[in-house]
Design a protein around this motif. Sequence first.
Motif, PDB file in Angstrom:
ATOM      1  N   VAL A   1       8.292  -4.203   6.283  1.00 22.75           N
ATOM      2  CA  VAL A   1       6.837  -3.505   5.918  1.00 22.75           C
ATOM      3  C   VAL A   1       5.440  -3.578   6.429  1.00 22.75           C
ATOM      4  N   TYR A   2       5.273  -2.535   7.279  1.00 22.10           N
ATOM      5  CA  TYR A   2       4.022  -1.837   8.398  1.00 22.10           C
ATOM      6  C   TYR A   2       2.661  -1.822   7.475  1.00 22.10           C
ATOM      7  N   VAL A   3       1.512  -2.592   7.831  1.00 21.96           N
ATOM      8  CA  VAL A   3       0.802  -2.520   6.252  1.00 21.96           C
ATOM      9  C   VAL A   3      -0.542  -1.877   7.937  1.00 21.96           C
ATOM     10  N   TRP A   4      -1.298  -0.461   7.445  1.00 18.78           N
ATOM     11  CA  TRP A   4      -2.504  -0.485   8.048  1.00 18.78           C
ATOM     12  C   TRP A   4      -3.428  -0.371   7.536  1.00 18.78           C
TER      13      TRP A   4
ATOM     14  N   ILE B   1       6.495   5.958   2.678  1.00 22.69           N
ATOM     15  CA  ILE B   1       5.305   5.960   2.904  1.00 22.69           C
ATOM     16  C   ILE B   1       4.397   5.926   1.609  1.00 22.69           C
ATOM     17  N   LEU B   2       3.886   4.076   1.318  1.00 18.72           N
ATOM     18  CA  LEU B   2       3.260   4.183   0.336  1.00 18.72           C
ATOM     19  C   LEU B   2       1.431   4.071   0.765  1.00 18.72           C
ATOM     20  N   GLU B   3       0.542   3.637  -0.278  1.00 20.18           N
ATOM     21  CA  GLU B   3      -0.841   3.481   0.215  1.00 20.18           C
ATOM     22  C   GLU B   3      -1.645   2.901  -1.551  1.00 20.18           C
ATOM     23  N   ALA B   4      -1.744   1.797  -1.042  1.00 16.32           N
ATOM     24  CA  ALA B   4      -2.203   0.301  -1.841  1.00 16.32           C
ATOM     25  C   ALA B   4      -3.893   0.902  -2.430  1.00 16.32           C
TER      26      ALA B   4
ATOM     27  N   ASP C   1      -6.779  -3.386   1.724  1.00 16.21           N
ATOM     28  CA  ASP C   1      -7.543  -4.846   1.257  1.00 16.21           C
ATOM     29  C   ASP C   1      -5.864  -5.532   1.368  1.00 16.21           C
ATOM     30  N   LYS C   2      -4.820  -5.383   1.351  1.00 18.39           N
ATOM     31  CA  LYS C   2      -3.204  -6.194   1.370  1.00 18.39           C
ATOM     32  C   LYS C   2      -2.787  -6.345   2.047  1.00 18.39           C
ATOM     33  N   THR C   3      -2.394  -8.178   2.689  1.00 18.85           N
ATOM     34  CA  THR C   3      -1.718  -8.347   3.910  1.00 18.85           C
ATOM     35  C   THR C   3      -0.255  -8.630   3.115  1.00 18.85           C
ATOM     36  N   ILE C   4       0.406  -8.797   4.208  1.00 25.48           N
ATOM     37  CA  ILE C   4       2.152  -8.797   4.016  1.00 25.48           C
ATOM     38  C   ILE C   4       1.967 -10.166   2.798  1.00 25.48           C
ATOM     39  N   ASP C   5       1.296 -11.234   3.116  1.00 22.16           N
ATOM     40  CA  ASP C   5       0.843 -12.528   2.832  1.00 22.16           C
ATOM     41  C   ASP C   5       0.382 -11.953   1.073  1.00 22.16           C
ATOM     42  N   ASP C   6      -0.321 -10.592   0.860  1.00 17.16           N
ATOM     43  CA  ASP C   6      -1.038 -10.725  -0.480  1.00 17.16           C
ATOM     44  C   ASP C   6       0.473  -9.721  -1.187  1.00 17.16           C
ATOM     45  N   LEU C   7       1.302  -9.436  -0.810  1.00 15.35           N
ATOM     46  CA  LEU C   7       3.046  -8.598  -1.302  1.00 15.35           C
ATOM     47  C   LEU C   7       3.636  -9.438  -1.560  1.00 15.35           C
ATOM     48  N   LYS C   8       3.651 -10.431  -0.492  1.00 14.45           N
ATOM     49  CA  LYS C   8       5.059 -11.801  -1.213  1.00 14.45           C
ATOM     50  C   LYS C   8       4.853 -12.203  -2.361  1.00 14.45           C
TER      51      LYS C   8
ATOM     52  N   TRP D   1       5.050  -6.547  -5.901  1.00 12.04           N
ATOM     53  CA  TRP D   1       6.001  -6.262  -4.720  1.00 12.04           C
ATOM     54  C   TRP D   1       6.551  -7.603  -4.414  1.00 12.04           C
ATOM     55  N   SER D   2       6.640  -8.362  -4.680  1.00  5.27           N
ATOM     56  CA  SER D   2       7.544  -9.088  -3.882  1.00  5.27           C
ATOM     57  C   SER D   2       9.466  -9.269  -4.147  1.00  5.27           C
ATOM     58  N   GLY D   3       9.465  -8.391  -5.050  1.00  5.83           N
ATOM     59  CA  GLY D   3      10.789  -8.192  -5.764  1.00  5.83           C
ATOM     60  C   GLY D   3      11.410  -6.945  -4.922  1.00  5.83           C
ATOM     61  N   LEU D   4      10.237  -6.151  -3.769  1.00  5.06           N
ATOM     62  CA  LEU D   4      11.187  -5.494  -3.314  1.00  5.06           C
ATOM     63  C   LEU D   4      11.943  -5.426  -1.828  1.00  5.06           C
ATOM     64  N   ASP D   5      12.754  -5.012  -1.046  1.00  4.65           N
ATOM     65  CA  ASP D   5      13.222  -6.299  -0.069  1.00  4.65           C
ATOM     66  C   ASP D   5      13.106  -5.623   1.143  1.00  4.65           C
ATOM     67  N   ALA D   6      12.414  -4.808   1.105  1.00  3.62           N
ATOM     68  CA  ALA D   6      11.182  -4.620   2.585  1.00  3.62           C
ATOM     69  C   ALA D   6      10.608  -5.511   1.941  1.00  3.62           C
ATOM     70  N   VAL D   7       9.893  -5.613   1.433  1.00  2.00           N
ATOM     71  CA  VAL D   7       9.100  -7.246   1.138  1.00  2.00           C
ATOM     72  C   VAL D   7       9.832  -8.329   1.690  1.00  2.00           C
ATOM     73  N   LYS D   8      10.915  -8.618   1.414  1.00  2.00           N
ATOM     74  CA  LYS D   8      10.854  -9.752   1.191  1.00  2.00           C
ATOM     75  C   LYS D   8      12.155 -10.108   2.539  1.00  2.00           C
ATOM     76  N   ASN D   9      11.874  -8.780   3.360  1.00  2.00           N
ATOM     77  CA  ASN D   9      13.346  -8.730   4.769  1.00  2.00           C
ATOM     78  C   ASN D   9      12.034  -8.363   5.467  1.00  2.00           C
TER      79      ASN D   9
END
Length: 311
Positions: free
Chosen positions: A280-283, A192-195, A257-264, A269-277
Motif C-alpha cells: 500500500v502506498y499512502v500519500w 486507486i482509493l481515497e479514505a 490522516d491514515k498511515t500503514i500502521d493505522d491500516l494494519k 483494512w487489515s484483512g486486505l492482502d495488500a495491507v497484510k503484505n
Amino acid sequence: MKSYMLGLGIISVVLVCAACGEAGSSEENNASANEVVEVDSEFTNEKVEIPANPKRIIADEYLASVIALGSMPIGAKELSLKNPYLTEYTDQIESIGMDGNESYEKILSLQPDLIITGTSDQAVYDELAKIAPTVAIPFGTLKNTEEEITGIAQLLGKEEQGEKWLENYQTRIEAARQKAQDAVGEDASFSILEATGKSIYVYGDNFGRGGQAVYQALDFQPDEEVADIIMEEQWKELSFEVLDEYAADYIVLTSNDKTIDDLKSDPIWSGLDAVKNDRVYVWQEERSWYYDPFAIVEQTEELADWLAETN
C-alpha cells in the motif's frame, strides 16, 4: 458539452490577417500583432477570433500545459497555484480566486488577451467572453497528457514545443514503466482509493489520485471483476462491506490522516492482502489530487521508485 473543441484531430484553426496592407520580410517571419486565429465555437455557432500569439493568458484551467509550452500565464485559479509540482513556475502568476468562485473583476484588471477555461457553463463562459477572447475546453474533453499538450499547443501555435515536451515526457514515462513492471510483473492488479473521514472512494484512470500515473502511464489494471465499473464511472463511493471487492494486489491510497500502521490495526483494512503484505502506498491529497502533465510524470516516477523498493 458546449466548447471550443480541442484535442487530437478536433481543433480547427485558420490564421487570418485582421488588417490589410503591405508587410515587410520581418513581418512575414513573425506573426504580427494583428494576426488572429479563428476557432470553431459551439457556444456561438460561429468562428471566434483569438490572438495568434497571446501574451497575457489567463489559465483558468490547463495551467501546467500552458507553462510546459513555454508560456507564462498572468493569472490562474488558487488551487492551480498551490500545485506542488509547479512551485518553481508560479511565483509571478496572480490568483483569480478559488475554483467555482473566480473573480471576474480580478480577471478584468489583469487585461488578458486570451482566457483558457474548463467551464461547460454557458453563463460562466459568457461572462469571461465579455472580458477577452475565451476558449472553453470542458473537463474530460482531453483524455490524457498527449491530448492535453497537443491540444493546447495547437491552440497557442506551439506545436513544435509540444512535440519536444512530449518526447521528453515519453522517455521518462517509459523508463518508469519498465522499472515498475520489472518489479511487480505485468499481471499485478492495482486499486486507486481515497479514505476521507468515514468515506472510501475508488477512482479510474482520469480523475486524479494517481489514476493517470497507474493506469495510463504505468499501464497497470484494476481487477477484472470491477475494471469496467471503475473505468466507466471514474469515481465511486464504496461501503466497507464491498471494499475487499475493489482492493487489488497493490493499493495507492490518498489519505491525510491514515498511515500503514493505522491500516494494519483497523479490523477492515487489515484483512486486505495488500495491507497484510505491505503493498500500500499512502500519500496526502496535495500530492495525489493533481493530474496535469507535470504532476503525472512525477507521480509515475514516484510510484515506480516505491514499487522497485517494495519488491
